[in-house]
Motif scaffolding. Sequence first.
Motif, PDB file in Angstrom:
ATOM      1  N   VAL A  32       0.821  -1.214   0.000  1.00  0.00           N
ATOM      2  CA  VAL A  32       0.000   0.000   0.000  1.00  0.00           C
ATOM      3  C   VAL A  32       0.856   1.266   0.000  1.00  0.00           C
ATOM      4  O   VAL A  32       0.324   2.375  -0.078  1.00  0.00           O
ATOM      5  CB  VAL A  32      -0.944   0.034   1.220  1.00  0.00           C
ATOM      6  CG1 VAL A  32      -1.862  -1.178   1.222  1.00  0.00           C
ATOM      7  CG2 VAL A  32      -0.166   0.119   2.525  1.00  0.00           C
ATOM      8  N   GLY A  33       2.175   1.118   0.085  1.00  0.00           N
ATOM      9  CA  GLY A  33       3.047   2.287   0.095  1.00  0.00           C
ATOM     10  C   GLY A  33       4.427   1.941  -0.443  1.00  0.00           C
ATOM     11  O   GLY A  33       4.880   0.795  -0.325  1.00  0.00           O
ATOM     12  N   THR A  34       5.074   2.928  -1.061  1.00  0.00           N
ATOM     13  CA  THR A  34       6.413   2.718  -1.613  1.00  0.00           C
ATOM     14  C   THR A  34       7.274   3.954  -1.380  1.00  0.00           C
ATOM     15  O   THR A  34       6.760   5.077  -1.278  1.00  0.00           O
ATOM     16  CB  THR A  34       6.367   2.436  -3.129  1.00  0.00           C
ATOM     17  OG1 THR A  34       5.729   3.543  -3.793  1.00  0.00           O
ATOM     18  CG2 THR A  34       5.624   1.156  -3.437  1.00  0.00           C
ATOM     19  N   LEU A  35       8.580   3.736  -1.316  1.00  0.00           N
ATOM     20  CA  LEU A  35       9.574   4.807  -1.270  1.00  0.00           C
ATOM     21  C   LEU A  35      10.685   4.401  -2.217  1.00  0.00           C
ATOM     22  O   LEU A  35      11.404   3.430  -1.975  1.00  0.00           O
ATOM     23  CB  LEU A  35      10.101   5.003   0.150  1.00  0.00           C
ATOM     24  CG  LEU A  35      11.318   5.936   0.341  1.00  0.00           C
ATOM     25  CD1 LEU A  35      11.070   7.291  -0.295  1.00  0.00           C
ATOM     26  CD2 LEU A  35      11.647   6.092   1.813  1.00  0.00           C
ATOM     27  N   ASP A  36      10.807   5.117  -3.337  1.00  0.00           N
ATOM     28  CA  ASP A  36      11.799   4.778  -4.357  1.00  0.00           C
ATOM     29  C   ASP A  36      13.195   5.208  -3.931  1.00  0.00           C
ATOM     30  O   ASP A  36      13.359   6.204  -3.220  1.00  0.00           O
ATOM     31  CB  ASP A  36      11.447   5.468  -5.681  1.00  0.00           C
ATOM     32  CG  ASP A  36      10.091   5.020  -6.196  1.00  0.00           C
ATOM     33  OD1 ASP A  36       9.947   3.853  -6.537  1.00  0.00           O
ATOM     34  OD2 ASP A  36       9.174   5.871  -6.228  1.00  0.00           O
ATOM     35  N   PHE A  37      14.192   4.464  -4.391  1.00  0.00           N
ATOM     36  CA  PHE A  37      15.570   4.851  -4.115  1.00  0.00           C
ATOM     37  C   PHE A  37      16.454   4.521  -5.311  1.00  0.00           C
ATOM     38  O   PHE A  37      16.085   3.736  -6.200  1.00  0.00           O
ATOM     39  CB  PHE A  37      16.101   4.162  -2.847  1.00  0.00           C
ATOM     40  CG  PHE A  37      16.283   2.667  -2.973  1.00  0.00           C
ATOM     41  CD1 PHE A  37      17.453   2.121  -3.498  1.00  0.00           C
ATOM     42  CD2 PHE A  37      15.292   1.796  -2.551  1.00  0.00           C
ATOM     43  CE1 PHE A  37      17.621   0.746  -3.608  1.00  0.00           C
ATOM     44  CE2 PHE A  37      15.448   0.419  -2.654  1.00  0.00           C
ATOM     45  CZ  PHE A  37      16.623  -0.110  -3.184  1.00  0.00           C
ATOM     46  N   ARG A  38      17.623   5.143  -5.326  1.00  0.00           N
ATOM     47  CA  ARG A  38      18.638   4.901  -6.347  1.00  0.00           C
ATOM     48  C   ARG A  38      19.964   4.691  -5.648  1.00  0.00           C
ATOM     49  O   ARG A  38      20.249   5.314  -4.619  1.00  0.00           O
ATOM     50  CB  ARG A  38      18.711   6.104  -7.296  1.00  0.00           C
ATOM     51  CG  ARG A  38      19.532   5.884  -8.544  1.00  0.00           C
ATOM     52  CD  ARG A  38      19.149   6.921  -9.597  1.00  0.00           C
ATOM     53  NE  ARG A  38      19.280   8.281  -9.120  1.00  0.00           N
ATOM     54  CZ  ARG A  38      20.361   9.035  -9.310  1.00  0.00           C
ATOM     55  NH1 ARG A  38      21.403   8.562  -9.952  1.00  0.00           N
ATOM     56  NH2 ARG A  38      20.402  10.272  -8.860  1.00  0.00           N
ATOM     57  N   LEU A  39      20.805   3.797  -6.167  1.00  0.00           N
ATOM     58  CA  LEU A  39      22.110   3.502  -5.583  1.00  0.00           C
ATOM     59  C   LEU A  39      23.196   4.294  -6.290  1.00  0.00           C
ATOM     60  O   LEU A  39      23.280   4.280  -7.524  1.00  0.00           O
ATOM     61  CB  LEU A  39      22.421   2.006  -5.695  1.00  0.00           C
ATOM     62  CG  LEU A  39      21.548   1.057  -4.874  1.00  0.00           C
ATOM     63  CD1 LEU A  39      21.878  -0.394  -5.231  1.00  0.00           C
ATOM     64  CD2 LEU A  39      21.763   1.285  -3.393  1.00  0.00           C
ATOM     65  N   LEU A  40      24.006   4.989  -5.525  1.00  0.00           N
ATOM     66  CA  LEU A  40      25.200   5.658  -6.045  1.00  0.00           C
ATOM     67  C   LEU A  40      26.355   5.265  -5.130  1.00  0.00           C
ATOM     68  O   LEU A  40      26.621   5.922  -4.124  1.00  0.00           O
ATOM     69  CB  LEU A  40      25.023   7.179  -6.069  1.00  0.00           C
ATOM     70  CG  LEU A  40      24.104   7.737  -7.152  1.00  0.00           C
ATOM     71  CD1 LEU A  40      23.962   9.239  -7.016  1.00  0.00           C
ATOM     72  CD2 LEU A  40      24.611   7.378  -8.544  1.00  0.00           C
ATOM     73  N   GLY A  41      27.024   4.154  -5.487  1.00  0.00           N
ATOM     74  CA  GLY A  41      28.048   3.623  -4.608  1.00  0.00           C
ATOM     75  C   GLY A  41      27.399   3.121  -3.331  1.00  0.00           C
ATOM     76  O   GLY A  41      26.430   2.365  -3.345  1.00  0.00           O
ATOM     77  N   ARG A  42      27.927   3.565  -2.178  1.00  0.00           N
ATOM     78  CA  ARG A  42      27.323   3.208  -0.896  1.00  0.00           C
ATOM     79  C   ARG A  42      26.162   4.133  -0.538  1.00  0.00           C
ATOM     80  O   ARG A  42      25.379   3.845   0.363  1.00  0.00           O
ATOM     81  CB  ARG A  42      28.393   3.299   0.213  1.00  0.00           C
ATOM     82  CG  ARG A  42      29.266   2.077   0.333  1.00  0.00           C
ATOM     83  CD  ARG A  42      28.598   1.002   1.169  1.00  0.00           C
ATOM     84  NE  ARG A  42      28.378   1.374   2.553  1.00  0.00           N
ATOM     85  CZ  ARG A  42      27.626   0.685   3.400  1.00  0.00           C
ATOM     86  NH1 ARG A  42      26.994  -0.407   2.985  1.00  0.00           N
ATOM     87  NH2 ARG A  42      27.474   1.068   4.650  1.00  0.00           N
TER      88      ARG A  42
END
Length: 344
Positions: A32-42
Motif C-alpha cells: 500500500v506504500g512505496t519509497l523509491d531509491f537509487r544507488l550511487l556507490g554506498r
Amino acid sequence: MRTLMEDAQRNLTVVENGESRRYELLVAGTTVGTLDFRLLGRRRVLGHTEITADHRGRGLATALIKAVLDDLIAEEVLITNYCPAVERFLQGHPEYLVVLDPTHPPIQPRSKSGPGDHPAPLQHLVHAQHSRLRELAARSEEPGIDRFDRRRMADQFAAVAAQHTAAVADVLLTASRTSSGEDAAGLLANLKEFEQALRVLKGRAYGDARFLDLSAAETWREAERLLAEHESCETRIVSDLERLHGTDGATELARALAKRQWSSPTRPHPNSPHAGVAGRIAHQLWRIADSTWDELEGRGLLTEPVEHANRHSALSHYLFGTPDEAGSTAEPDTHHTHQDPGNQ
C-alpha cells in the motif's frame, strides 16, 4: 526481498525490494506504500514516497520512512534526499539527521517568502511538469474509467513525458554536462530507460503484440518507478544549475526548457541518440515525423503559445513567466499554456 520491519499489532511489514529499487509497506500482505531509491556507490538517493489513496491519513508514510531510516542508520548508509515527505519527517525528528550525506546535500527547505518573493523559476517549472505527469498517471488508475479513457490517459502521459524528456536532454543535460558529470550520466541513463518504459506503456495500451504478455499494472508500475527516479536526477541537476548560473541564468534555462518542450517529439524514441548534437538533430527529425503521424491519426497536439509582439507585456508575462518590469522573477508554469493531447 529483505524485511526491514514487522509490526504484528498493526499488521504492517516494510521490505526492501532491490529489484524494483524501492522500499514497500505492506498491510496484511498487500503493498500500500512505496519509497523509491537509487544507488550511487554506498550512498542512497531517496526519491518519492507514495501511499495508496484508500490508506492515507493513518500515519503509514511515517511508519515507512521511519523503518527505512532506522535500517539505513543501522547499516551506516548515508542518503541524499529528494522526497518532501522524508524532508518533513527529518525536520520533525532531528535525531535522524545523521543519515544525511553532508557532501551531497538534500533538498534545502524553502525560506518563508515575502509578498513579492517567488520560487526559483527553473525549480518551479520542473516541479510543475513532474506534478503534471504524476497527475496523468494517477488519473489512469482511477476506478470506474472505461477502456477508451484509460488508453487515452496512457497516450497523454506518454506524449507529455516524451516531450519533457527530450527537452530535458536538449536543455538541462547540455547545460549540466560540464559541471555535474556524475549526475548528468545518471540522468542520461534514466532518460533512455524511461523512454523505453513509455514505449512499452503506449504499445501495451494500443495492443502491440510484443507487449501483450505484460499486465497494464506492471507497465504503469515500471513507468512510475522511472518517473520517480527521473525526478530525483533532475531535481539534483536543477539545484546545481541554479547555484552555478544564478537567478538570471536559471530563468533563461527555464524559458528555454519550456519553449523546447513545445517543439519536441510527441512519441518516445529510446533507441535514438539522446545527448549532444546528434541527440538534438534526432529530436528535430522525430518531431517532424511525429507531427505528421499525429495529423494523419487525428491525434490531439500540444499547442505552442504565440509570443506577444511586446515581450514585456502583461500577456507575455502570463504566457511565459518572464521577469516583470521591476525585475522580480515570475513563475513559469506549464499549466497556463498546456493543452492536453486528445482533448481538442
